[in-house]
Design a protein around this motif. Sequence first.
Motif, PDB file in Angstrom:
ATOM      1  N   LYS A   1      -6.184 -22.492   1.530  1.00  0.00           N
ATOM      2  CA  LYS A   1      -7.605 -22.343   1.830  1.00  0.00           C
ATOM      3  C   LYS A   1      -7.933 -20.908   2.207  1.00  0.00           C
ATOM      4  CE  LYS A   1     -11.264 -24.380   4.681  1.00  0.00           C
ATOM      5  NZ  LYS A   1     -11.572 -25.396   5.715  1.00  0.00           N
ATOM      6  N   GLU A   2      -7.068 -20.278   2.998  1.00  0.00           N
ATOM      7  CA  GLU A   2      -7.306 -18.888   3.403  1.00  0.00           C
ATOM      8  C   GLU A   2      -7.219 -17.955   2.210  1.00  0.00           C
ATOM      9  OE1 GLU A   2      -5.665 -18.867   8.009  1.00  0.00           O
ATOM     10  OE2 GLU A   2      -4.235 -18.810   6.355  1.00  0.00           O
ATOM     11  N   ARG A   3      -6.311 -18.234   1.288  1.00  0.00           N
ATOM     12  CA  ARG A   3      -6.181 -17.381   0.107  1.00  0.00           C
ATOM     13  C   ARG A   3      -7.395 -17.507  -0.806  1.00  0.00           C
ATOM     14  NH1 ARG A   3      -0.510 -19.090  -2.079  1.00  0.00           N
ATOM     15  NH2 ARG A   3      -0.544 -20.628  -0.421  1.00  0.00           N
ATOM     16  N   VAL A   4      -7.956 -18.720  -0.905  1.00  0.00           N
ATOM     17  CA  VAL A   4      -9.184 -18.896  -1.683  1.00  0.00           C
ATOM     18  C   VAL A   4     -10.312 -18.111  -1.032  1.00  0.00           C
ATOM     19  CG1 VAL A   4     -10.949 -20.548  -2.375  1.00  0.00           C
ATOM     20  CG2 VAL A   4      -8.535 -21.107  -2.692  1.00  0.00           C
ATOM     21  N   ALA A   5     -10.416 -18.184   0.300  1.00  0.00           N
ATOM     22  CA  ALA A   5     -11.447 -17.432   1.010  1.00  0.00           C
ATOM     23  C   ALA A   5     -11.270 -15.931   0.789  1.00  0.00           C
ATOM     24  CB  ALA A   5     -11.399 -17.756   2.503  1.00  0.00           C
ATOM     25  N   ALA A   6     -10.025 -15.477   0.749  1.00  0.00           N
ATOM     26  CA  ALA A   6      -9.768 -14.059   0.504  1.00  0.00           C
ATOM     27  C   ALA A   6     -10.197 -13.664  -0.902  1.00  0.00           C
ATOM     28  CB  ALA A   6      -8.286 -13.760   0.713  1.00  0.00           C
ATOM     29  N   SER A   7     -10.023 -14.571  -1.871  1.00  0.00           N
ATOM     30  CA  SER A   7     -10.437 -14.257  -3.242  1.00  0.00           C
ATOM     31  C   SER A   7     -11.951 -14.138  -3.341  1.00  0.00           C
ATOM     32  CB  SER A   7      -9.917 -15.317  -4.220  1.00  0.00           C
ATOM     33  OG  SER A   7     -10.691 -16.511  -4.173  1.00  0.00           O
ATOM     34  N   ILE A   8     -12.678 -14.926  -2.541  1.00  0.00           N
ATOM     35  CA  ILE A   8     -14.135 -14.825  -2.525  1.00  0.00           C
ATOM     36  C   ILE A   8     -14.552 -13.457  -2.006  1.00  0.00           C
ATOM     37  CG2 ILE A   8     -16.227 -15.715  -1.432  1.00  0.00           C
ATOM     38  CD1 ILE A   8     -14.976 -18.498  -1.528  1.00  0.00           C
TER      39      ILE A   8
ATOM     40  N   HIS B   1      -5.354 -26.037  -9.311  1.00  0.00           N
ATOM     41  CA  HIS B   1      -5.373 -26.143  -7.843  1.00  0.00           C
ATOM     42  C   HIS B   1      -6.411 -25.192  -7.252  1.00  0.00           C
ATOM     43  CE1 HIS B   1      -2.920 -26.139  -3.825  1.00  0.00           C
ATOM     44  NE2 HIS B   1      -4.024 -26.843  -3.753  1.00  0.00           N
ATOM     45  N   TYR B   2      -6.434 -23.959  -7.772  1.00  0.00           N
ATOM     46  CA  TYR B   2      -7.387 -22.962  -7.290  1.00  0.00           C
ATOM     47  C   TYR B   2      -8.820 -23.431  -7.531  1.00  0.00           C
ATOM     48  CZ  TYR B   2     -10.046 -18.612  -7.078  1.00  0.00           C
ATOM     49  OH  TYR B   2     -10.982 -17.656  -6.781  1.00  0.00           O
ATOM     50  N   THR B   3      -9.087 -23.968  -8.710  1.00  0.00           N
ATOM     51  CA  THR B   3     -10.440 -24.404  -9.054  1.00  0.00           C
ATOM     52  C   THR B   3     -10.910 -25.533  -8.137  1.00  0.00           C
ATOM     53  OG1 THR B   3     -10.095 -23.783 -11.372  1.00  0.00           O
ATOM     54  CG2 THR B   3     -11.893 -25.303 -10.902  1.00  0.00           C
ATOM     55  N   VAL B   4     -10.032 -26.497  -7.862  1.00  0.00           N
ATOM     56  CA  VAL B   4     -10.398 -27.617  -6.982  1.00  0.00           C
ATOM     57  C   VAL B   4     -10.692 -27.115  -5.575  1.00  0.00           C
ATOM     58  CG1 VAL B   4      -9.521 -29.690  -5.848  1.00  0.00           C
ATOM     59  CG2 VAL B   4      -9.169 -29.378  -8.303  1.00  0.00           C
ATOM     60  N   LEU B   5      -9.810 -26.263  -5.032  1.00  0.00           N
ATOM     61  CA  LEU B   5     -10.005 -25.744  -3.684  1.00  0.00           C
ATOM     62  C   LEU B   5     -11.253 -24.875  -3.604  1.00  0.00           C
ATOM     63  CD1 LEU B   5      -6.361 -24.794  -2.626  1.00  0.00           C
ATOM     64  CD2 LEU B   5      -7.725 -26.721  -1.825  1.00  0.00           C
ATOM     65  N   PHE B   6     -11.495 -24.093  -4.647  1.00  0.00           N
ATOM     66  CA  PHE B   6     -12.659 -23.213  -4.651  1.00  0.00           C
ATOM     67  C   PHE B   6     -13.948 -24.033  -4.635  1.00  0.00           C
ATOM     68  CE2 PHE B   6     -15.857 -20.301  -5.959  1.00  0.00           C
ATOM     69  CZ  PHE B   6     -15.407 -19.040  -5.603  1.00  0.00           C
ATOM     70  N   ARG B   7     -14.006 -25.065  -5.459  1.00  0.00           N
ATOM     71  CA  ARG B   7     -15.211 -25.893  -5.507  1.00  0.00           C
ATOM     72  C   ARG B   7     -15.440 -26.597  -4.166  1.00  0.00           C
ATOM     73  NH1 ARG B   7     -18.371 -27.743  -9.590  1.00  0.00           N
ATOM     74  NH2 ARG B   7     -16.938 -26.977 -11.199  1.00  0.00           N
ATOM     75  N   GLU B   8     -14.354 -26.995  -3.493  1.00  0.00           N
ATOM     76  CA  GLU B   8     -14.487 -27.629  -2.187  1.00  0.00           C
ATOM     77  C   GLU B   8     -15.105 -26.670  -1.166  1.00  0.00           C
ATOM     78  OE1 GLU B   8     -10.617 -28.930  -1.096  1.00  0.00           O
ATOM     79  OE2 GLU B   8     -10.640 -30.701  -2.400  1.00  0.00           O
ATOM     80  N   GLN B   9     -14.735 -25.390  -1.244  1.00  0.00           N
ATOM     81  CA  GLN B   9     -15.214 -24.417  -0.266  1.00  0.00           C
ATOM     82  C   GLN B   9     -16.598 -23.869  -0.609  1.00  0.00           C
ATOM     83  OE1 GLN B   9     -12.574 -21.441   1.443  1.00  0.00           O
ATOM     84  NE2 GLN B   9     -10.833 -22.420   0.477  1.00  0.00           N
TER      85      GLN B   9
END
Length: 296
Positions: free
Chosen positions: A191-198, A224-232
């Motif tokens: 989750k933190e890595r997805v937030a960092a990508s944003i 996995h990235y796409t699912v987590l990104f859409r959740e956030q």
Amino acid sequence: MARPKRIPEGFLGQRLVVLPAAVRERVQTHPLLSGLLVTDAGIFPSAKSHFIERKYGTSTNLLIICLAGRGWVKMPEGSVQQIVSGNLVWLPANQPHAYGAVEGDPWTIEWVHFQGTEVDSWRELLGIPLNGSVLQKPIEVAAQLRLGQVWAHLNHGYTLANLAAASGSLRTSLAAAAGKLLAETGQQSAKERVAASIAWMKGHLGEPLRLAELASYSGLSVPHYTVLFREQAGFSPIDWFNRLRVQWACELLDTTQFSVAEIARRAGFPDPYYFTRCFRRIVGIPPRKYRQVPKG
């Protein structure tokens, strides 16, 4: 608070601000400052003969970032550790310590004294024990932590706005340090890595970007990235990225006289027709009509 010892000539180019005791007493319970209050801040370039010893410590916590050269620190438990460029030193309040520059290669440091109810939480986030620590693994982006900005805000005066800005700047530096350390030790959650990508997207709006690159940046598979990104974020990664680009394009339409084609290019849309379609889908009207709408 114990005041630092000074060599007689000081350090060429040194910058230093100490919050007067009366001001500190007045503001330390303010809702905007009780969590984190900067009491002293400075920048010491090539601090030849720099030496501080506090047998009883100081009432505030101290963070030092070494940007160049070498130094040393005697920790509260008595160990002496060598400091090199990139190292961070955290010294807790009310604990004995000493530190100084190495002769022949004196350190350049940025430093901040601080207090408040948030201190223990920041210490825990950085993984620092109660008796302080030297974060020995070099942080190549030490200068990018911009701890010196804390001094810059404090140097503007003791207004509530300036003091709050200094505290905010320290929070930014601490958060950046924590993020870098977690990334280096592999402790960042997905989750933190997805937030960092944003956050990374926002700094690269004009660049071509593919979903596989974003997933790779986060260390995740594309699904996995796409699912987590859409959740956030509530959108797919590319849709979110295009929305950020369109938002920037709106700002350019409002504040510049660039042509729509030029704005499309600057916002990362090499095809102006595709830009217009995205813009209409997200904003509801085409770019030229948006520009004609009165603002403010």
